[in-house]
Write an enzyme that holds these catalytic residues in place. Structure first.
Site, PDB file in Angstrom:
ATOM      1  N   GLY A  12       5.524   7.481  -5.731  1.00 14.02           N
ATOM      2  CA  GLY A  12       5.568   9.037  -5.006  1.00 14.02           C
ATOM      3  C   GLY A  12       3.260   9.573  -4.990  1.00 14.02           C
ATOM      4  O   GLY A  12       3.272  10.435  -4.483  1.00 14.02           O
ATOM      5  N   THR A  13       3.080   8.013  -4.850  1.00 15.36           N
ATOM      6  CA  THR A  13       1.420   8.942  -4.403  1.00 15.36           C
ATOM      7  C   THR A  13       1.244   9.039  -2.926  1.00 15.36           C
ATOM      8  O   THR A  13       0.294  10.016  -2.945  1.00 15.36           O
ATOM      9  CB  THR A  13       0.286   7.191  -4.936  1.00 15.36           C
ATOM     10  OG1 THR A  13       0.645   6.550  -4.591  1.00 15.36           O
ATOM     11  CG2 THR A  13       0.981   6.879  -6.804  1.00 15.36           C
ATOM     12  N   ASN A  14       1.498   8.463  -2.373  1.00 16.09           N
ATOM     13  CA  ASN A  14       1.488   8.448  -1.055  1.00 16.09           C
ATOM     14  C   ASN A  14       1.807  10.378  -0.602  1.00 16.09           C
ATOM     15  O   ASN A  14       1.587  10.625   0.090  1.00 16.09           O
ATOM     16  CB  ASN A  14       2.693   7.605  -0.334  1.00 16.09           C
ATOM     17  CG  ASN A  14       1.335   6.624   0.863  1.00 16.09           C
ATOM     18  OD1 ASN A  14       0.547   6.838   0.276  1.00 16.09           O
ATOM     19  ND2 ASN A  14       1.431   5.680  -1.007  1.00 16.09           N
ATOM     20  N   LEU A  94      15.958   1.270   7.224  1.00 18.33           N
ATOM     21  CA  LEU A  94      16.621   1.968   7.988  1.00 18.33           C
ATOM     22  C   LEU A  94      17.392   0.907   8.811  1.00 18.33           C
ATOM     23  O   LEU A  94      17.340   0.543   9.597  1.00 18.33           O
ATOM     24  CB  LEU A  94      15.817   3.155   8.589  1.00 18.33           C
ATOM     25  CG  LEU A  94      14.888   4.072   7.737  1.00 18.33           C
ATOM     26  CD1 LEU A  94      14.099   5.173   8.774  1.00 18.33           C
ATOM     27  CD2 LEU A  94      15.899   4.751   6.624  1.00 18.33           C
ATOM     28  N   ASN A 108       5.714   4.853   9.074  1.00 15.93           N
ATOM     29  CA  ASN A 108       5.852   4.415   7.737  1.00 15.93           C
ATOM     30  C   ASN A 108       4.391   3.948   7.678  1.00 15.93           C
ATOM     31  O   ASN A 108       3.440   3.222   8.327  1.00 15.93           O
ATOM     32  CB  ASN A 108       7.160   3.247   8.646  1.00 15.93           C
ATOM     33  CG  ASN A 108       6.798   2.136   7.184  1.00 15.93           C
ATOM     34  OD1 ASN A 108       6.452   2.597   5.959  1.00 15.93           O
ATOM     35  ND2 ASN A 108       6.483   0.557   6.691  1.00 15.93           N
ATOM     36  N   HIS A 110       1.845   1.280   5.477  1.00 14.22           N
ATOM     37  CA  HIS A 110       2.526  -0.381   5.205  1.00 14.22           C
ATOM     38  C   HIS A 110       1.309  -0.871   4.434  1.00 14.22           C
ATOM     39  O   HIS A 110       0.074  -0.180   5.290  1.00 14.22           O
ATOM     40  CB  HIS A 110       2.532  -0.841   5.487  1.00 14.22           C
ATOM     41  CG  HIS A 110       2.690  -2.628   5.784  1.00 14.22           C
ATOM     42  ND1 HIS A 110       4.246  -2.918   4.879  1.00 14.22           N
ATOM     43  CD2 HIS A 110       1.853  -3.718   6.267  1.00 14.22           C
ATOM     44  CE1 HIS A 110       4.083  -4.081   4.728  1.00 14.22           C
ATOM     45  NE2 HIS A 110       2.971  -4.603   5.090  1.00 14.22           N
TER      46      HIS A 110
HETATM   47  C1  GAR Z   1       2.758   1.851  -1.602  1.00 10.98           C
HETATM   48  O1  GAR Z   1       1.559   0.811  -1.365  1.00 10.98           O
HETATM   49  C2  GAR Z   1       3.298   1.953  -0.332  1.00 10.98           C
HETATM   50  O2  GAR Z   1       2.251   1.082   1.662  1.00 10.98           O
HETATM   51  C3  GAR Z   1       4.335   0.307   0.268  1.00 10.98           C
HETATM   52  O3  GAR Z   1       4.910   1.069  -0.926  1.00 10.98           O
HETATM   53  C4  GAR Z   1       3.816   1.949  -2.045  1.00 10.98           C
HETATM   54  C5  GAR Z   1       4.408   3.236  -2.505  1.00 10.98           C
HETATM   55  O4  GAR Z   1       3.534   4.000  -3.469  1.00 10.98           O
HETATM   56  N1  GAR Z   1       5.241   0.589   1.393  1.00 10.98           N
HETATM   57  C6  GAR Z   1       5.903  -0.485   0.917  1.00 10.98           C
HETATM   58  O5  GAR Z   1       4.826  -1.311   0.873  1.00 10.98           O
HETATM   59  C7  GAR Z   1       6.182  -0.831   2.554  1.00 10.98           C
HETATM   60  N2  GAR Z   1       6.570  -2.104   3.109  1.00 10.98           N
HETATM   61  P1  GAR Z   1       3.831   5.075  -3.497  1.00 10.98           P
HETATM   62  O6  GAR Z   1       5.076   5.316  -3.988  1.00 10.98           O
HETATM   63  O7  GAR Z   1       2.921   5.454  -4.599  1.00 10.98           O
HETATM   64  O8  GAR Z   1       3.525   6.219  -2.788  1.00 10.98           O
END
Ligand code: GAR
Length: 207
Positions: A12-14, A94, A108, A110
């Site tokens: 969940g850093t994003n 989804l 999203n 990516h």
């Molecule tokens: C992030 O790097 C995001 O871009 C990626 O998963 C990670 C989640 O990190 N998403 C994908 O690869 C989607 N295809 P987070 O939980 O720390 O935000």
């Protein structure tokens, strides 16, 4: 207020980047109304709780039948009352029912410059492993609308990040997050809240 639901699967850093941008007033007119996770133990859920945001878990353990799982996801989103759905490290494709009902209202993040290193099987650390294997010198991140395909929707924002000598997938992932993901995801949400993202001929234009 743009009511926003954030869907997560992991650290969940994003999500944190969005929470911080809202609380510090860097993005205005946005309210995070719900965090939805497919993993009970996702650390992102603790981040939501700490920020006082309600969360819902829709897991495969509780819904082993895929159809039931899909219906539960759709219900969680409908119940949240969200106008915008943000996939922030949500590692489930989804169902079409969701992408159709919320067409043009799901985005999203990516961790690559789409159309490189995207599509089925490209998620999380794997994306960076493949980028390093291919020997690219520049990678980055993309925020795009979600359609029925996998990473195929209109691109809203992208940011490039350099690959450095000696990078491991973990080091590269961190740099892509810091220099690109945590910046362009809140920026894209802000642009949408300001009605500055317009879909035209299958492309997203910033106006
Ligand atoms: C992030 O790097 C995001 O871009 C990626 O998963 C990670 C989640 O990190 N998403 C994908 O690869 C989607 N295809 P987070 O939980 O720390 O935000």
């Amino acid at each position: 207020m743009l009511k926003t639901a954030v869907m997560v699967s992991g650290g969940g850093t994003n999500l944190q980047a969005i929470i911080d941008a809202v609380s510090e007033g860097r993005i205005k007119g946005v309210q995070i109304v719900r965090v939805i996770s497919n993993k009970k133990d996702a650390y992102a859920l603790q981040r939501a709780a700490k920020a006082g945001i309600g969360s819902t878990v829709v897991s495969r353990e509780d819904h082993p039948d895929r159809r039931e799982f899909d219906e539960a996801l759709l219900k969680a989103l409908d119940d949240s009352g969200a106008d915008l759905i943000v996939l922030a490290g949500f590692l489930v494709v989804l169902p079409a029912e969701v992408t159709r009902r919320y067409a043009g209202r799901i985005i999203n993040i990516h961790p690559s410059l789409i159309p490189s290193f995207c599509g089925e099987g490209f998620y999380g650390l794997k994306v960076h492993e493949e980028a390093l294997k291919r020997g690219v010198k520049v990678t980055g991140a993309t925020v795009h609308f979600v359609d029925e395909g996998c990473d195929t929707g209109p691109i809203i924002l992208q940011r490039a990040v350099s690959v450095e000598k000696g990078d491991t997938p973990e080091i590269l992932q961190r740099r892509v997050m810091e220099q690109a993901e945590w910046k362009i995801l809140p920026e894209a949400i802000e642009l949408i809240a300001e009605n500055r993202v317009v879909l035209k001929d299958g492309r997203a234009e910033i106006v």
